[in-house]
Design a protein around this motif. Sequence first.
Motif, PDB file in Angstrom:
ATOM      1  N   LEU A   1      24.938  69.957  26.217  1.00 59.07           N
ATOM      2  CA  LEU A   1      25.652  70.447  25.054  1.00 59.07           C
ATOM      3  C   LEU A   1      25.788  71.969  25.094  1.00 59.07           C
ATOM      4  O   LEU A   1      24.891  72.685  25.538  1.00 59.07           O
ATOM      5  CB  LEU A   1      24.926  70.029  23.773  1.00 59.07           C
ATOM      6  CG  LEU A   1      24.837  68.524  23.535  1.00 59.07           C
ATOM      7  CD1 LEU A   1      23.904  68.228  22.371  1.00 59.07           C
ATOM      8  CD2 LEU A   1      26.214  67.930  23.277  1.00 59.07           C
ATOM      9  N   ASP A   2      26.925  72.451  24.613  1.00 59.63           N
ATOM     10  CA  ASP A   2      27.124  73.898  24.521  1.00 59.63           C
ATOM     11  C   ASP A   2      26.123  74.499  23.546  1.00 59.63           C
ATOM     12  O   ASP A   2      25.657  73.842  22.609  1.00 59.63           O
ATOM     13  CB  ASP A   2      28.538  74.206  24.022  1.00 59.63           C
ATOM     14  CG  ASP A   2      29.600  73.847  25.058  1.00 59.63           C
ATOM     15  OD1 ASP A   2      29.283  73.845  26.255  1.00 59.63           O
ATOM     16  OD2 ASP A   2      30.747  73.557  24.647  1.00 59.63           O
ATOM     17  N   ASP A   3      25.816  75.763  23.768  1.00 58.28           N
ATOM     18  CA  ASP A   3      24.941  76.464  22.846  1.00 58.28           C
ATOM     19  C   ASP A   3      25.598  76.508  21.476  1.00 58.28           C
ATOM     20  O   ASP A   3      26.829  76.563  21.343  1.00 58.28           O
ATOM     21  CB  ASP A   3      24.687  77.883  23.356  1.00 58.28           C
ATOM     22  CG  ASP A   3      23.576  78.586  22.604  1.00 58.28           C
ATOM     23  OD1 ASP A   3      22.894  77.927  21.798  1.00 58.28           O
ATOM     24  OD2 ASP A   3      23.399  79.794  22.836  1.00 58.28           O
TER      25      ASP A   3
ATOM     26  N   ASN B   1      20.877  79.220  20.405  1.00 56.99           N
ATOM     27  CA  ASN B   1      19.647  79.179  21.214  1.00 56.99           C
ATOM     28  C   ASN B   1      18.727  78.021  20.825  1.00 56.99           C
ATOM     29  O   ASN B   1      17.517  78.076  21.068  1.00 56.99           O
ATOM     30  CB  ASN B   1      18.886  80.501  21.124  1.00 56.99           C
ATOM     31  CG  ASN B   1      19.669  81.663  21.704  1.00 56.99           C
ATOM     32  OD1 ASN B   1      20.347  81.513  22.718  1.00 56.99           O
ATOM     33  ND2 ASN B   1      19.591  82.817  21.059  1.00 56.99           N
ATOM     34  N   THR B   2      19.300  76.967  20.258  1.00 54.30           N
ATOM     35  CA  THR B   2      18.500  75.794  19.930  1.00 54.30           C
ATOM     36  C   THR B   2      18.111  75.048  21.200  1.00 54.30           C
ATOM     37  O   THR B   2      18.967  74.660  21.990  1.00 54.30           O
ATOM     38  CB  THR B   2      19.279  74.842  19.004  1.00 54.30           C
ATOM     39  OG1 THR B   2      19.572  75.508  17.787  1.00 54.30           O
ATOM     40  CG2 THR B   2      18.477  73.580  18.706  1.00 54.30           C
ATOM     41  N   VAL B   3      16.826  74.863  21.391  1.00 52.63           N
ATOM     42  CA  VAL B   3      16.326  74.091  22.529  1.00 52.63           C
ATOM     43  C   VAL B   3      16.296  72.622  22.120  1.00 52.63           C
ATOM     44  O   VAL B   3      15.687  72.265  21.107  1.00 52.63           O
ATOM     45  CB  VAL B   3      14.930  74.575  22.939  1.00 52.63           C
ATOM     46  CG1 VAL B   3      14.365  73.700  24.053  1.00 52.63           C
ATOM     47  CG2 VAL B   3      14.987  76.035  23.390  1.00 52.63           C
ATOM     48  N   ARG B   4      16.955  71.784  22.902  1.00 52.00           N
ATOM     49  CA  ARG B   4      17.139  70.382  22.519  1.00 52.00           C
ATOM     50  C   ARG B   4      16.395  69.429  23.460  1.00 52.00           C
ATOM     51  O   ARG B   4      16.183  69.745  24.636  1.00 52.00           O
ATOM     52  CB  ARG B   4      18.630  70.020  22.541  1.00 52.00           C
ATOM     53  CG  ARG B   4      19.481  70.855  21.594  1.00 52.00           C
ATOM     54  CD  ARG B   4      20.943  70.439  21.688  1.00 52.00           C
ATOM     55  NE  ARG B   4      21.790  71.235  20.823  1.00 52.00           N
ATOM     56  CZ  ARG B   4      21.991  70.987  19.538  1.00 52.00           C
ATOM     57  NH1 ARG B   4      21.411  69.936  18.986  1.00 52.00           N
ATOM     58  NH2 ARG B   4      22.791  71.763  18.820  1.00 52.00           N
TER      59      ARG B   4
ATOM     60  N   ILE C   1      15.052  68.521  38.617  1.00 51.23           N
ATOM     61  CA  ILE C   1      16.211  69.413  38.465  1.00 51.23           C
ATOM     62  C   ILE C   1      16.423  69.766  36.999  1.00 51.23           C
ATOM     63  O   ILE C   1      16.720  70.919  36.656  1.00 51.23           O
ATOM     64  CB  ILE C   1      17.465  68.756  39.071  1.00 51.23           C
ATOM     65  CG1 ILE C   1      17.363  68.733  40.599  1.00 51.23           C
ATOM     66  CG2 ILE C   1      18.742  69.493  38.634  1.00 51.23           C
ATOM     67  CD1 ILE C   1      18.457  67.947  41.280  1.00 51.23           C
ATOM     68  N   ILE C   2      16.268  68.791  36.128  1.00 53.52           N
ATOM     69  CA  ILE C   2      16.428  69.056  34.692  1.00 53.52           C
ATOM     70  C   ILE C   2      15.395  70.087  34.240  1.00 53.52           C
ATOM     71  O   ILE C   2      15.717  71.045  33.532  1.00 53.52           O
ATOM     72  CB  ILE C   2      16.301  67.756  33.884  1.00 53.52           C
ATOM     73  CG1 ILE C   2      17.453  66.799  34.243  1.00 53.52           C
ATOM     74  CG2 ILE C   2      16.315  68.056  32.386  1.00 53.52           C
ATOM     75  CD1 ILE C   2      17.275  65.397  33.677  1.00 53.52           C
ATOM     76  N   ARG C   3      14.165  69.902  34.656  1.00 50.05           N
ATOM     77  CA  ARG C   3      13.108  70.840  34.230  1.00 50.05           C
ATOM     78  C   ARG C   3      13.285  72.217  34.880  1.00 50.05           C
ATOM     79  O   ARG C   3      13.007  73.241  34.254  1.00 50.05           O
ATOM     80  CB  ARG C   3      11.735  70.249  34.540  1.00 50.05           C
ATOM     81  CG  ARG C   3      11.379  69.095  33.592  1.00 50.05           C
ATOM     82  CD  ARG C   3       9.889  68.817  33.565  1.00 50.05           C
ATOM     83  NE  ARG C   3       9.549  67.949  32.437  1.00 50.05           N
ATOM     84  CZ  ARG C   3       9.146  66.680  32.544  1.00 50.05           C
ATOM     85  NH1 ARG C   3       9.035  66.131  33.747  1.00 50.05           N
ATOM     86  NH2 ARG C   3       8.851  65.985  31.471  1.00 50.05           N
TER      87      ARG C   3
ATOM     88  N   VAL D   1      15.541  76.307  31.059  1.00 50.34           N
ATOM     89  CA  VAL D   1      15.823  77.542  30.336  1.00 50.34           C
ATOM     90  C   VAL D   1      17.329  77.763  30.205  1.00 50.34           C
ATOM     91  O   VAL D   1      17.852  78.028  29.113  1.00 50.34           O
ATOM     92  CB  VAL D   1      15.159  78.744  31.030  1.00 50.34           C
ATOM     93  CG1 VAL D   1      15.592  80.058  30.370  1.00 50.34           C
ATOM     94  CG2 VAL D   1      13.636  78.614  30.987  1.00 50.34           C
ATOM     95  N   ASP D   2      18.058  77.624  31.306  1.00 49.17           N
ATOM     96  CA  ASP D   2      19.510  77.851  31.291  1.00 49.17           C
ATOM     97  C   ASP D   2      20.235  76.812  30.440  1.00 49.17           C
ATOM     98  O   ASP D   2      21.225  77.131  29.776  1.00 49.17           O
ATOM     99  CB  ASP D   2      20.064  77.821  32.706  1.00 49.17           C
ATOM    100  CG  ASP D   2      19.635  79.029  33.523  1.00 49.17           C
ATOM    101  OD1 ASP D   2      19.216  80.044  32.916  1.00 49.17           O
ATOM    102  OD2 ASP D   2      19.696  78.961  34.759  1.00 49.17           O
TER     103      ASP D   2
END
Length: 292
Positions: free
Chosen positions: A21-23, A30-33, A92-94, A98-99
Amino acid sequence: MINKTIKLFEHSDATLTTYVLDDGEYETKNTVRPAVLICPGGGYTMISRNEGEPVAIAYAQRGYHAFVLTYSVKIDNPFPTALKELAKAMSIIRENAVDWLVDKDNIAVVGFSAGGNLALSLGIYHQEDFLTKDLQLPIEQIKPNHLILGYPAVTLQLRNSETPAYVIELMEKGLIPDMRGPSIHEILLGKENPTEEEKASLNLLNYIHDRVPRTFIWGTYEDTLIPPTDLWQLGMKLHEFQVPSELHLFEKGPHGMSICTDAVKPAEQIEGLSIPQWFDLSIKWLKQGNRQ
């Protein structure tokens, strides 16, 4: 949305497709999902499209980053080929958490049918050397935080080993994928005509332990492929090892219903079914928290 396909290994065609999802903006910037990594089914002979992108979009609409694994299938890709690909996808996800604004401590693997077998296998084998040492990845990089298993193949003792005539007719007309050929046992073992002992070695109930991630299981009594006893016995094994779990068995509905909406099935097939409730139930269950 970041929608791209990542090749997992040079020597295989396995890929990870991202639905990041876009920021957000203003108060949601900057919501971390949380995230879901989806393993479609297909009997290890093919990859079901109905259990891939439609599921990813459904979770994305509820605020989850989603990823779909296209893993290696058929008899020339025996166990643990697909499992290594799933572990690599998780890493790869982990690595990109951050990005991509992914909560690396809140990632569920969602698997259907054979994909449920694959997801549960990662929950069981994430600490084994053939994953951690062979891939040179630490346990915490590949272990799921949650498992969501839809009509999973657990024991591989199929409810109906013979393909019904109407299914053969549909396959020959090209209306459903042609899944005839080596059995799921032969594919996973990489050999034809395995012994009964070799087949029994694939029963995942024999390998459940207390480090399996918290698990959500669902299926139907009418499933003609996966017996409901697979789900009951899995729930009992998880309870035996004190693994937090939730089990939902719906009365009506055939195998392979995915999210059971008109995105994947004709309206007449889903009318009146309670199966679609599994999705909302899984969202509520995920929000109940991580098993540490």
